[in-house]
Design a protein around this motif. Structure first.
Motif, PDB file in Angstrom:
ATOM      1  N   THR A   1       1.112  -1.109   0.107  1.00 24.49           N
ATOM      2  CA  THR A   1       0.160  -0.061  -0.024  1.00 24.49           C
ATOM      3  C   THR A   1       0.840   1.183   0.010  1.00 24.49           C
ATOM      4  O   THR A   1       1.917   1.181   0.634  1.00 24.49           O
ATOM      5  CB  THR A   1      -0.821  -0.001   1.343  1.00 24.49           C
ATOM      6  N   ARG A   2       0.402   2.109  -0.737  1.00 23.90           N
ATOM      7  CA  ARG A   2       1.304   3.644  -0.765  1.00 23.90           C
ATOM      8  C   ARG A   2       0.853   4.307   0.554  1.00 23.90           C
ATOM      9  O   ARG A   2      -0.290   4.289   0.850  1.00 23.90           O
ATOM     10  CB  ARG A   2       0.676   4.218  -2.079  1.00 23.90           C
ATOM     11  N   ALA A   3       1.818   4.795   1.076  1.00 21.46           N
ATOM     12  CA  ALA A   3       1.845   5.649   2.372  1.00 21.46           C
ATOM     13  C   ALA A   3       1.822   7.128   1.826  1.00 21.46           C
ATOM     14  O   ALA A   3       0.782   8.029   2.031  1.00 21.46           O
ATOM     15  CB  ALA A   3       2.913   5.720   3.433  1.00 21.46           C
ATOM     16  N   TYR A   4       2.679   7.599   1.159  1.00 22.73           N
ATOM     17  CA  TYR A   4       2.865   8.862   0.735  1.00 22.73           C
ATOM     18  C   TYR A   4       4.008   9.092  -0.499  1.00 22.73           C
ATOM     19  O   TYR A   4       4.809   8.243  -0.588  1.00 22.73           O
ATOM     20  CB  TYR A   4       3.149  10.011   1.856  1.00 22.73           C
ATOM     21  N   ARG A   5       3.685  10.240  -1.113  1.00 19.58           N
ATOM     22  CA  ARG A   5       4.953  10.718  -2.097  1.00 19.58           C
ATOM     23  C   ARG A   5       5.490  11.893  -1.912  1.00 19.58           C
ATOM     24  O   ARG A   5       4.930  13.052  -1.503  1.00 19.58           O
ATOM     25  CB  ARG A   5       3.997  10.682  -3.448  1.00 19.58           C
ATOM     26  N   ILE A   6       6.694  12.135  -1.809  1.00 16.32           N
ATOM     27  CA  ILE A   6       7.729  13.160  -1.574  1.00 16.32           C
ATOM     28  C   ILE A   6       8.192  13.708  -3.170  1.00 16.32           C
ATOM     29  O   ILE A   6       8.819  12.971  -3.847  1.00 16.32           O
ATOM     30  CB  ILE A   6       8.815  13.046  -0.610  1.00 16.32           C
ATOM     31  N   GLU A   7       7.832  14.862  -3.647  1.00 16.07           N
ATOM     32  CA  GLU A   7       8.296  15.315  -4.952  1.00 16.07           C
ATOM     33  C   GLU A   7       9.607  15.877  -4.764  1.00 16.07           C
ATOM     34  O   GLU A   7      10.146  16.244  -3.757  1.00 16.07           O
ATOM     35  CB  GLU A   7       7.390  16.736  -5.075  1.00 16.07           C
ATOM     36  N   PRO A   8      10.250  15.786  -6.098  1.00 16.16           N
ATOM     37  CA  PRO A   8      11.821  16.434  -6.034  1.00 16.16           C
ATOM     38  C   PRO A   8      11.780  17.760  -5.719  1.00 16.16           C
ATOM     39  O   PRO A   8      10.955  18.616  -5.969  1.00 16.16           O
ATOM     40  CB  PRO A   8      12.113  15.964  -7.695  1.00 16.16           C
ATOM     41  N   ALA A   9      12.670  17.936  -4.860  1.00 16.84           N
ATOM     42  CA  ALA A   9      13.197  19.321  -4.452  1.00 16.84           C
ATOM     43  C   ALA A   9      14.537  19.504  -4.452  1.00 16.84           C
ATOM     44  O   ALA A   9      15.248  19.544  -3.273  1.00 16.84           O
ATOM     45  CB  ALA A   9      12.520  19.978  -3.071  1.00 16.84           C
ATOM     46  N   PRO A  10      15.390  19.712  -5.691  1.00 17.69           N
ATOM     47  CA  PRO A  10      16.754  19.754  -5.721  1.00 17.69           C
ATOM     48  C   PRO A  10      17.114  21.122  -4.896  1.00 17.69           C
ATOM     49  O   PRO A  10      16.426  22.052  -4.720  1.00 17.69           O
ATOM     50  CB  PRO A  10      17.096  20.040  -7.223  1.00 17.69           C
ATOM     51  N   PRO A  11      18.375  20.956  -4.221  1.00 19.53           N
ATOM     52  CA  PRO A  11      19.297  20.065  -4.674  1.00 19.53           C
ATOM     53  C   PRO A  11      19.377  18.918  -3.855  1.00 19.53           C
ATOM     54  O   PRO A  11      20.016  17.924  -4.042  1.00 19.53           O
ATOM     55  CB  PRO A  11      20.807  20.863  -4.579  1.00 19.53           C
ATOM     56  N   LEU A  12      18.686  18.774  -2.610  1.00 18.84           N
ATOM     57  CA  LEU A  12      18.911  17.770  -1.701  1.00 18.84           C
ATOM     58  C   LEU A  12      17.906  16.657  -1.926  1.00 18.84           C
ATOM     59  O   LEU A  12      18.240  15.108  -1.521  1.00 18.84           O
ATOM     60  CB  LEU A  12      18.777  18.176  -0.321  1.00 18.84           C
TER      61      LEU A  12
ATOM     62  N   PRO B   1       2.793  -5.849   2.769  1.00 11.08           N
ATOM     63  CA  PRO B   1       1.488  -6.567   3.333  1.00 11.08           C
ATOM     64  C   PRO B   1       1.353  -6.708   4.843  1.00 11.08           C
ATOM     65  O   PRO B   1       0.216  -6.911   5.298  1.00 11.08           O
ATOM     66  CB  PRO B   1       1.511  -7.863   2.814  1.00 11.08           C
ATOM     67  N   GLU B   2       2.376  -6.515   5.527  1.00  9.78           N
ATOM     68  CA  GLU B   2       2.325  -6.794   7.051  1.00  9.78           C
ATOM     69  C   GLU B   2       2.450  -5.252   7.745  1.00  9.78           C
ATOM     70  O   GLU B   2       2.611  -5.302   9.025  1.00  9.78           O
ATOM     71  CB  GLU B   2       3.023  -7.748   7.493  1.00  9.78           C
ATOM     72  N   GLY B   3       2.629  -4.288   6.723  1.00  9.17           N
ATOM     73  CA  GLY B   3       2.514  -3.021   7.398  1.00  9.17           C
ATOM     74  C   GLY B   3       4.050  -2.530   7.527  1.00  9.17           C
ATOM     75  O   GLY B   3       4.489  -1.262   8.119  1.00  9.17           O
ATOM     76  N   ASN B   4       5.183  -3.033   7.113  1.00  9.78           N
ATOM     77  CA  ASN B   4       6.511  -2.627   7.030  1.00  9.78           C
ATOM     78  C   ASN B   4       6.734  -1.443   6.255  1.00  9.78           C
ATOM     79  O   ASN B   4       6.367  -1.827   4.952  1.00  9.78           O
ATOM     80  CB  ASN B   4       7.518  -3.725   6.970  1.00  9.78           C
ATOM     81  N   GLU B   5       7.246  -0.620   6.668  1.00 10.70           N
ATOM     82  CA  GLU B   5       7.467   0.733   5.772  1.00 10.70           C
ATOM     83  C   GLU B   5       8.886   0.453   4.779  1.00 10.70           C
ATOM     84  O   GLU B   5       9.685  -0.156   5.420  1.00 10.70           O
ATOM     85  CB  GLU B   5       7.816   1.979   6.416  1.00 10.70           C
ATOM     86  N   PHE B   6       8.796   0.644   3.664  1.00 10.20           N
ATOM     87  CA  PHE B   6       9.889   0.749   2.828  1.00 10.20           C
ATOM     88  C   PHE B   6       9.690   2.101   1.861  1.00 10.20           C
ATOM     89  O   PHE B   6       8.585   2.455   1.633  1.00 10.20           O
ATOM     90  CB  PHE B   6       9.970  -0.636   1.941  1.00 10.20           C
ATOM     91  N   CYS B   7      10.751   2.434   0.931  1.00  5.92           N
ATOM     92  CA  CYS B   7      10.700   3.484   0.297  1.00  5.92           C
ATOM     93  C   CYS B   7      11.076   2.962  -1.304  1.00  5.92           C
ATOM     94  O   CYS B   7      11.998   2.218  -1.508  1.00  5.92           O
ATOM     95  CB  CYS B   7      11.642   4.500   0.701  1.00  5.92           C
ATOM     96  N   LEU B   8      10.408   3.377  -2.264  1.00  7.44           N
ATOM     97  CA  LEU B   8      10.691   3.411  -3.403  1.00  7.44           C
ATOM     98  C   LEU B   8      11.570   4.665  -3.869  1.00  7.44           C
ATOM     99  O   LEU B   8      10.997   5.712  -3.791  1.00  7.44           O
ATOM    100  CB  LEU B   8       9.412   3.349  -4.568  1.00  7.44           C
ATOM    101  N   ASP B   9      12.970   4.463  -4.177  1.00  4.41           N
ATOM    102  CA  ASP B   9      13.944   5.634  -4.290  1.00  4.41           C
ATOM    103  C   ASP B   9      14.760   5.336  -5.492  1.00  4.41           C
ATOM    104  O   ASP B   9      14.605   4.338  -6.322  1.00  4.41           O
ATOM    105  CB  ASP B   9      15.009   5.349  -3.171  1.00  4.41           C
TER     106      ASP B   9
END
Length: 145
Positions: A116-127, A137-145
């Motif tokens: 499930t998607r939690a949230y999206r952070i938009e690009p904000a260069p330079p950082l 499926p068991e609620g563990n957080e991970f990021c698509l980076d």
């Protein structure tokens, strides 16, 4: 001295979570030991009670280039935010709209597998290059980076 690591997940259903993460990471389920054709056959031969057959599972990198990931059944459920999480590198080298489109494509694929998607952070260069935080499926957080 460099040490090898294993990433371990506490979970309720090791087989299901291992199958999910194998798809996410492009890994494969660890094969049974010796000449056994299946884990069920191995566990039965070892005398492991049936109620313990799904007490653990593991996945391995298909190309040998990453850590073993181990899943162990625990009695308690997840109660708080992870202090450590995985960043799944789904858009290496991409930037801006192209990067976020690649992350969205992967997010859609993983949602079909039970994430499930939690949230999206938009690009904000330079950082900030942009990422999508998800839950397995068991609620563990991970990021698509």
């Amino acid at each position: 001295m460099t040490r090898e690591i294993q990433v371990t997940f506490d979970c309720a259903d090791p087989a299901a979570l291992a199958a999910f993460w194998a798809e996410v990471l492009g890994y494969h389920l660890q094969p049974p030991p010796g000449d056994f054709e299946s884990w069920d056959a191995a566990l039965e031969a070892f005398g492991v009670p049936r109620e313990e057959w799904n007490s653990r599972s593991a996945i391995l990198p298909t190309d040998g280039g990453g850590p073993r990931v181990f899943f162990q059944r625990v009695p308690e459920g997840k109660t708080a935010k992870n202090r450590v999480h995985l960043d799944v590198r789904a858009a290496p080298g991409l930037q801006g709209d192209e990067r976020m489109a690649a992350l969205e494509t992967e997010c859609t694929r993983l949602e079909a597998l039970g994430a499930t998607r939690a949230y999206r952070i938009e690009p904000a260069p330079p950082l900030e290059t942009g990422f999508i935080t998800m839950h397995d499926p068991e609620g563990n957080e991970f990021c698509l980076d």
